[in-house]
Scaffold this motif. Structure first.
Motif, PDB file in Angstrom:
ATOM      1  N   PRO A 179       3.666  -5.663 -31.025  1.00  0.00           N
ATOM      2  CA  PRO A 179       4.707  -6.132 -30.116  1.00  0.00           C
ATOM      3  C   PRO A 179       6.064  -5.618 -30.598  1.00  0.00           C
ATOM      4  N   GLY A 204       9.579  -5.198 -32.044  1.00  0.00           N
ATOM      5  CA  GLY A 204      10.322  -5.942 -33.058  1.00  0.00           C
ATOM      6  C   GLY A 204       9.500  -6.309 -34.281  1.00  0.00           C
ATOM      7  N   GLY A 218       8.262  -4.248 -36.421  1.00  0.00           N
ATOM      8  CA  GLY A 218       8.539  -3.370 -37.552  1.00  0.00           C
ATOM      9  C   GLY A 218       7.799  -2.045 -37.549  1.00  0.00           C
ATOM     10  N   LYS A 219       7.231  -1.655 -36.407  1.00  0.00           N
ATOM     11  CA  LYS A 219       6.516  -0.356 -36.343  1.00  0.00           C
ATOM     12  C   LYS A 219       7.408   0.802 -36.771  1.00  0.00           C
ATOM     13  N   ARG A 265      18.354  -6.949 -35.022  1.00  0.00           N
ATOM     14  CA  ARG A 265      18.448  -5.517 -34.709  1.00  0.00           C
ATOM     15  C   ARG A 265      19.619  -5.276 -33.757  1.00  0.00           C
ATOM     16  N   ASP A 291       5.190  -9.146 -43.254  1.00  0.00           N
ATOM     17  CA  ASP A 291       6.047 -10.237 -43.736  1.00  0.00           C
ATOM     18  C   ASP A 291       6.971  -9.608 -44.771  1.00  0.00           C
ATOM     19  N   LEU A 345       8.170  -6.389 -46.243  1.00  0.00           N
ATOM     20  CA  LEU A 345       8.131  -5.015 -45.719  1.00  0.00           C
ATOM     21  C   LEU A 345       7.464  -4.029 -46.680  1.00  0.00           C
TER      22      LEU A 345
HETATM   23  P1  ADP Z   1       9.593  -2.096 -33.673  1.00  0.00           P
HETATM   24  O1  ADP Z   1       9.675  -0.622 -33.902  1.00  0.00           O
HETATM   25  O2  ADP Z   1       8.216  -2.645 -33.877  1.00  0.00           O
HETATM   26  O3  ADP Z   1      10.176  -2.533 -32.359  1.00  0.00           O
HETATM   27  P2  ADP Z   1      11.622  -2.270 -35.784  1.00  0.00           P
HETATM   28  O4  ADP Z   1      11.014  -1.394 -36.819  1.00  0.00           O
HETATM   29  O5  ADP Z   1      12.788  -1.760 -35.008  1.00  0.00           O
HETATM   30  O6  ADP Z   1      10.485  -2.828 -34.780  1.00  0.00           O
HETATM   31  O7  ADP Z   1      12.002  -3.655 -36.515  1.00  0.00           O
HETATM   32  C1  ADP Z   1      12.722  -4.688 -35.830  1.00  0.00           C
HETATM   33  C2  ADP Z   1      13.817  -5.258 -36.755  1.00  0.00           C
HETATM   34  O8  ADP Z   1      13.175  -6.007 -37.799  1.00  0.00           O
HETATM   35  C3  ADP Z   1      14.650  -4.178 -37.433  1.00  0.00           C
HETATM   36  O9  ADP Z   1      15.999  -4.601 -37.453  1.00  0.00           O
HETATM   37  C4  ADP Z   1      14.059  -4.087 -38.854  1.00  0.00           C
HETATM   38  O10 ADP Z   1      15.019  -3.681 -39.788  1.00  0.00           O
HETATM   39  C5  ADP Z   1      13.586  -5.523 -39.082  1.00  0.00           C
HETATM   40  N1  ADP Z   1      12.402  -5.638 -39.968  1.00  0.00           N
HETATM   41  C6  ADP Z   1      11.307  -4.843 -39.995  1.00  0.00           C
HETATM   42  N2  ADP Z   1      10.403  -5.292 -40.913  1.00  0.00           N
HETATM   43  C7  ADP Z   1      10.935  -6.401 -41.469  1.00  0.00           C
HETATM   44  C8  ADP Z   1      10.485  -7.335 -42.479  1.00  0.00           C
HETATM   45  N3  ADP Z   1       9.305  -7.209 -43.094  1.00  0.00           N
HETATM   46  N4  ADP Z   1      11.301  -8.364 -42.793  1.00  0.00           N
HETATM   47  C9  ADP Z   1      12.506  -8.505 -42.158  1.00  0.00           C
HETATM   48  N5  ADP Z   1      12.997  -7.680 -41.215  1.00  0.00           N
HETATM   49  C10 ADP Z   1      12.226  -6.638 -40.851  1.00  0.00           C
END
Ligand code: ADP
Ligand code: 5GP
Length: 198
Positions: free
Chosen positions: A19, A21, A23-24, A146, A178, A180
């Motif tokens: 989904p 957000g 962190g992909k 973000r 959880d 990263l």
């Molecule tokens: P997606 O590509 O899945 O939409 P993002 O990689 O853009 O998601 O990550 C969404 C936000 O969450 C970003 O601001 C990122 O820096 C943050 N984020 C990613 N992984 C973690 C984590 N393990 N803990 C806290 N924040 C995270």
């Protein structure tokens, strides 16, 4: 001789879905930066507008609505989805083959339906990894942090996330993002194991 045959083989497909957000992008970029795995990012096409800092040909190929529909009609996509109403995203055949024909593995950042579809198409030539958030509240907080979507868009993405999480069992692996650094290590291990099984 064996080495020669391996060098001639085409690359394989690494599918990362989650989904929005979860962190992909962060995980994929971290793996690409580490550079331990020979893989290149498949740049998708979309008809959404670029976010600040996003570049055509790097993050996405940003197409107009008409250009996207023309690409569908011309059969240019391996798969495409209307991920949000009126917002299309698709994996281009030429993008995947450009990378795999050169012998590199290709990593796809696709929505959950696209992930299931690509896995069906490529079978054992692909590994599918589902990235899950520790909980939906954390997901909302990350999207807010973000700062790239409006409050309304965040509500839409969190609402959709509940539905998307139900796709996890259809993936080869699920990794909870959880911590990263740990999630990156887990995804890296899964990919290394997969590509070593040629
Ligand atoms: P997606 O590509 O899945 O939409 P993002 O990689 O853009 O998601 O990550 C969404 C936000 O969450 C970003 O601001 C990122 O820096 C943050 N984020 C990613 N992984 C973690 C984590 N393990 N803990 C806290 N924040 C995270
Ligand atoms: P974003 O707008 O946040 O960049 O992406 C929204 C969603 O579209 C994410 O879940 C992302 O993985 C997905 N997506 C990006 N490219 C593709 C694609 O080529 N195909 C599909 N099916 N989904 C994609």
């Amino acid at each position: 001789m064996d080495l020669h045959i391996k060098a001639m083989e085409t690359g394989r497909i690494i599918i990362i879905s989650a989904p929005s957000g979860c962190g992909k992008s962060t995980i994929i970029n971290s793996l690409l930066d580490r550079g331990e795995i020979d893989m290149q990012f498949s740049v998708s096409a979309t008809n959404r507008s670029p976010r600040q800092g996003e570049r055509h040909g790097v993050n996405y190929y940003f197409l107009t609505d008409a250009e996207f529909q023309d690409s569908i009609a011309a059969g240019e996509f391996v798969e495409y989805e209307e991920v949000y109403p009126g917002r299309y995203y698709g994996t281009l055949r030429r993008e995947v083959s450009r990378i795999t024909d050169a012998g590199h593995n290709v990593v796809l950042d696709v929505d959950v339906k696209g992930g299931v579809r690509v896995k069906e198409l490529y079978g054992s030539d692909a590994v599918s990894i589902f990235i899950a958030p520790p909980c939906v509240e954390a997901l909302r907080a990350r999207l807010e942090g973000r700062g790239t979507e409006s409050a309304e868009q965040i509500d839409q993405r969190v609402g959709r996330a509940q539905y998307e999480l139900s796709f996890a069992p259809q993936f080869d692996h699920t990794v909870i993002n959880d911590d990263l650094a740990q999630a990156v290590r887990e995804v890296e291990q899964i990919i290394k194991k997969f590509i070593s099984r040629k």
